[in-house]
Every structure is written in C-alpha cells, then in structure tokens.
Design a protein around this motif. Structure first.
Motif, PDB file in Angstrom:
ATOM      1  N   GLY A   9       0.819  -1.218   0.000  1.00  0.00           N
ATOM      2  CA  GLY A   9       0.000   0.000   0.000  1.00  0.00           C
ATOM      3  C   GLY A   9       0.850   1.264   0.000  1.00  0.00           C
ATOM      4  N   ALA A  10       1.944   1.248   0.752  1.00  0.00           N
ATOM      5  CA  ALA A  10       2.827   2.419   0.779  1.00  0.00           C
ATOM      6  C   ALA A  10       3.497   2.619  -0.574  1.00  0.00           C
ATOM      7  CB  ALA A  10       3.879   2.257   1.868  1.00  0.00           C
ATOM      8  N   GLY A  11       3.873   1.541  -1.215  1.00  0.00           N
ATOM      9  CA  GLY A  11       4.475   1.656  -2.543  1.00  0.00           C
ATOM     10  C   GLY A  11       3.493   2.196  -3.559  1.00  0.00           C
ATOM     11  N   LEU A  12       2.254   1.744  -3.489  1.00  0.00           N
ATOM     12  CA  LEU A  12       1.235   2.255  -4.407  1.00  0.00           C
ATOM     13  C   LEU A  12       0.904   3.721  -4.119  1.00  0.00           C
ATOM     14  CD1 LEU A  12      -1.179  -0.797  -4.631  1.00  0.00           C
ATOM     15  CD2 LEU A  12       0.378   0.066  -6.388  1.00  0.00           C
ATOM     16  N   ALA A  13       0.954   4.120  -2.850  1.00  0.00           N
ATOM     17  CA  ALA A  13       0.688   5.513  -2.509  1.00  0.00           C
ATOM     18  C   ALA A  13       1.788   6.427  -3.029  1.00  0.00           C
ATOM     19  CB  ALA A  13       0.544   5.672  -0.994  1.00  0.00           C
ATOM     20  N   CYS A  14       2.983   5.889  -3.196  1.00  0.00           N
ATOM     21  CA  CYS A  14       4.103   6.704  -3.674  1.00  0.00           C
ATOM     22  C   CYS A  14       4.030   6.997  -5.169  1.00  0.00           C
ATOM     23  CB  CYS A  14       5.420   6.028  -3.338  1.00  0.00           C
ATOM     24  SG  CYS A  14       5.797   6.103  -1.585  1.00  0.00           S
ATOM     25  N   ILE A  15       3.072   6.409  -5.866  1.00  0.00           N
ATOM     26  CA  ILE A  15       2.888   6.733  -7.276  1.00  0.00           C
ATOM     27  C   ILE A  15       2.535   8.216  -7.423  1.00  0.00           C
ATOM     28  CG2 ILE A  15       1.405   6.279  -9.284  1.00  0.00           C
ATOM     29  CD1 ILE A  15       1.314   3.378  -8.393  1.00  0.00           C
ATOM     30  N   GLY A  16       1.886   8.773  -6.417  1.00  0.00           N
ATOM     31  CA  GLY A  16       1.551  10.197  -6.438  1.00  0.00           C
ATOM     32  C   GLY A  16       2.782  11.085  -6.487  1.00  0.00           C
ATOM     33  N   MET A  17       3.901  10.613  -5.970  1.00  0.00           N
ATOM     34  CA  MET A  17       5.131  11.408  -6.046  1.00  0.00           C
ATOM     35  C   MET A  17       5.632  11.492  -7.473  1.00  0.00           C
ATOM     36  SD  MET A  17       7.301  10.724  -2.613  1.00  0.00           S
ATOM     37  CE  MET A  17       6.779   9.146  -2.033  1.00  0.00           C
ATOM     38  N   ALA A  18       5.443  10.442  -8.250  1.00  0.00           N
ATOM     39  CA  ALA A  18       5.804  10.499  -9.668  1.00  0.00           C
ATOM     40  C   ALA A  18       4.896  11.477 -10.398  1.00  0.00           C
ATOM     41  CB  ALA A  18       5.701   9.110 -10.290  1.00  0.00           C
ATOM     42  N   GLY A  19       3.624  11.503 -10.026  1.00  0.00           N
ATOM     43  CA  GLY A  19       2.707  12.479 -10.614  1.00  0.00           C
ATOM     44  C   GLY A  19       3.099  13.903 -10.280  1.00  0.00           C
ATOM     45  N   ALA A  20       3.592  14.115  -9.067  1.00  0.00           N
ATOM     46  CA  ALA A  20       4.038  15.456  -8.690  1.00  0.00           C
ATOM     47  C   ALA A  20       5.264  15.870  -9.488  1.00  0.00           C
ATOM     48  CB  ALA A  20       4.346  15.503  -7.195  1.00  0.00           C
ATOM     49  N   ALA A  21       6.175  14.948  -9.721  1.00  0.00           N
ATOM     50  CA  ALA A  21       7.367  15.260 -10.508  1.00  0.00           C
ATOM     51  C   ALA A  21       6.994  15.605 -11.944  1.00  0.00           C
ATOM     52  CB  ALA A  21       8.335  14.086 -10.478  1.00  0.00           C
ATOM     53  N   ILE A  22       6.057  14.860 -12.502  1.00  0.00           N
ATOM     54  CA  ILE A  22       5.602  15.164 -13.868  1.00  0.00           C
ATOM     55  C   ILE A  22       4.899  16.515 -13.899  1.00  0.00           C
ATOM     56  CG2 ILE A  22       3.968  14.424 -15.661  1.00  0.00           C
ATOM     57  CD1 ILE A  22       4.645  11.534 -14.836  1.00  0.00           C
ATOM     58  N   GLY A  23       4.110  16.807 -12.872  1.00  0.00           N
ATOM     59  CA  GLY A  23       3.396  18.083 -12.817  1.00  0.00           C
ATOM     60  C   GLY A  23       4.333  19.268 -12.704  1.00  0.00           C
ATOM     61  N   VAL A  24       5.345  19.162 -11.865  1.00  0.00           N
ATOM     62  CA  VAL A  24       6.312  20.258 -11.721  1.00  0.00           C
ATOM     63  C   VAL A  24       7.084  20.460 -13.016  1.00  0.00           C
ATOM     64  CG1 VAL A  24       8.425  20.962 -10.534  1.00  0.00           C
ATOM     65  CG2 VAL A  24       6.503  20.119  -9.222  1.00  0.00           C
ATOM     66  N   GLY A  25       7.459  19.372 -13.659  1.00  0.00           N
ATOM     67  CA  GLY A  25       8.144  19.485 -14.941  1.00  0.00           C
ATOM     68  C   GLY A  25       7.271  20.120 -16.003  1.00  0.00           C
ATOM     69  N   ASN A  26       5.997  19.793 -15.998  1.00  0.00           N
ATOM     70  CA  ASN A  26       5.062  20.377 -16.948  1.00  0.00           C
ATOM     71  C   ASN A  26       4.895  21.873 -16.716  1.00  0.00           C
ATOM     72  OD1 ASN A  26       3.204  20.543 -18.981  1.00  0.00           O
ATOM     73  ND2 ASN A  26       1.566  19.524 -17.853  1.00  0.00           N
ATOM     74  N   VAL A  27       4.752  22.278 -15.460  1.00  0.00           N
ATOM     75  CA  VAL A  27       4.607  23.701 -15.141  1.00  0.00           C
ATOM     76  C   VAL A  27       5.859  24.476 -15.535  1.00  0.00           C
ATOM     77  CG1 VAL A  27       4.415  25.334 -13.224  1.00  0.00           C
ATOM     78  CG2 VAL A  27       2.928  23.354 -13.306  1.00  0.00           C
ATOM     79  N   ALA A  28       7.018  23.960 -15.185  1.00  0.00           N
ATOM     80  CA  ALA A  28       8.268  24.650 -15.506  1.00  0.00           C
ATOM     81  C   ALA A  28       8.504  24.701 -17.013  1.00  0.00           C
ATOM     82  CB  ALA A  28       9.441  23.967 -14.815  1.00  0.00           C
ATOM     83  N   GLY A  29       8.194  23.619 -17.707  1.00  0.00           N
ATOM     84  CA  GLY A  29       8.377  23.598 -19.155  1.00  0.00           C
ATOM     85  C   GLY A  29       7.472  24.583 -19.868  1.00  0.00           C
ATOM     86  N   ASN A  30       6.226  24.667 -19.431  1.00  0.00           N
ATOM     87  CA  ASN A  30       5.310  25.625 -20.048  1.00  0.00           C
ATOM     88  C   ASN A  30       5.707  27.065 -19.735  1.00  0.00           C
ATOM     89  OD1 ASN A  30       3.695  23.764 -21.353  1.00  0.00           O
ATOM     90  ND2 ASN A  30       2.378  23.486 -19.573  1.00  0.00           N
ATOM     91  N   TYR A  31       6.219  27.295 -18.534  1.00  0.00           N
ATOM     92  CA  TYR A  31       6.697  28.640 -18.204  1.00  0.00           C
ATOM     93  C   TYR A  31       7.878  29.018 -19.101  1.00  0.00           C
ATOM     94  CZ  TYR A  31       9.118  32.392 -15.816  1.00  0.00           C
ATOM     95  OH  TYR A  31       9.763  33.567 -15.536  1.00  0.00           O
ATOM     96  N   LEU A  32       8.822  28.108 -19.261  1.00  0.00           N
ATOM     97  CA  LEU A  32       9.972  28.407 -20.111  1.00  0.00           C
ATOM     98  C   LEU A  32       9.569  28.610 -21.561  1.00  0.00           C
ATOM     99  CD1 LEU A  32      12.712  26.039 -18.704  1.00  0.00           C
ATOM    100  CD2 LEU A  32      12.632  28.519 -18.586  1.00  0.00           C
ATOM    101  N   SER A  33       8.614  27.839 -22.009  1.00  0.00           N
ATOM    102  CA  SER A  33       8.125  27.997 -23.377  1.00  0.00           C
ATOM    103  C   SER A  33       7.501  29.380 -23.567  1.00  0.00           C
ATOM    104  CB  SER A  33       7.105  26.909 -23.694  1.00  0.00           C
ATOM    105  OG  SER A  33       6.541  27.104 -24.960  1.00  0.00           O
ATOM    106  N   GLY A  34       6.691  29.787 -22.615  1.00  0.00           N
ATOM    107  CA  GLY A  34       6.088  31.117 -22.701  1.00  0.00           C
ATOM    108  C   GLY A  34       7.091  32.233 -22.530  1.00  0.00           C
ATOM    109  N   ALA A  35       8.082  32.035 -21.663  1.00  0.00           N
ATOM    110  CA  ALA A  35       9.092  33.069 -21.442  1.00  0.00           C
ATOM    111  C   ALA A  35       9.978  33.257 -22.665  1.00  0.00           C
ATOM    112  CB  ALA A  35       9.947  32.721 -20.226  1.00  0.00           C
ATOM    113  N   LEU A  36      10.232  32.178 -23.381  1.00  0.00           N
ATOM    114  CA  LEU A  36      11.042  32.308 -24.594  1.00  0.00           C
ATOM    115  C   LEU A  36      10.259  32.957 -25.734  1.00  0.00           C
ATOM    116  CD1 LEU A  36      12.967  28.927 -24.530  1.00  0.00           C
ATOM    117  CD2 LEU A  36      13.870  31.205 -24.081  1.00  0.00           C
TER     118      LEU A  36
END
Length: 74
Positions: A9-36
C-alpha cells in the motif's frame, strides 16, 4: 501478511510522487516555453510559476504522508 500489505500500500501511494514530478516538470516547461516566446512578460509570470509548482508538489507531499501513515499507523 499484514506487513506485506502495508509495504504494498505504501508503494502504491508513492505513485503520487511520480505524478508530482511530472506536474512540476510540466509547469516549468510551459513557463519556459512562454518566457522564450515573450521575454517581456516573463517577469510578471514568475509568481504564477511558483504557485503552480507549489500546487503540483502538494500532491507528492500528500502521497508521502499517506505512505507513512500506511507504514507506521497501527
């Protein structure tokens, strides 16, 4: 058997951390795209970048909390 379920159960709950990493990367990538595309507007969008990263990272923190509760709560 119970301990195996806690670990699983703890391992399955940690899948949310991968989602957070993807989300932060998406936000930063879109910001850089707009800033450029429009460098003059980049300074005004920095606060929005940090708010978006904070919301995306909250998912990872909550999933980590759930994983710890599954491991150590009786």
């Amino acid at each position: 058997m119970e301990q195996m379920g806690q670990y699983l159960g703890a391992g399955l709950a940690c899948i949310g951390m991968a989602g957070a990493a993807i989300g932060v990367g998406n936000v930063a990538g879109n910001y850089l795209s707009g800033a450029l595309r429009n460098p003059s507007a980049a300074a005004s969008q920095t606060a929005t970048l940090f708010i978006g990263m904070a919301f995306a990272e909250a998912l990872g923190i909550f999933s980590f909390l759930v994983a710890l509760l599954l491991l150590f709560a009786v």
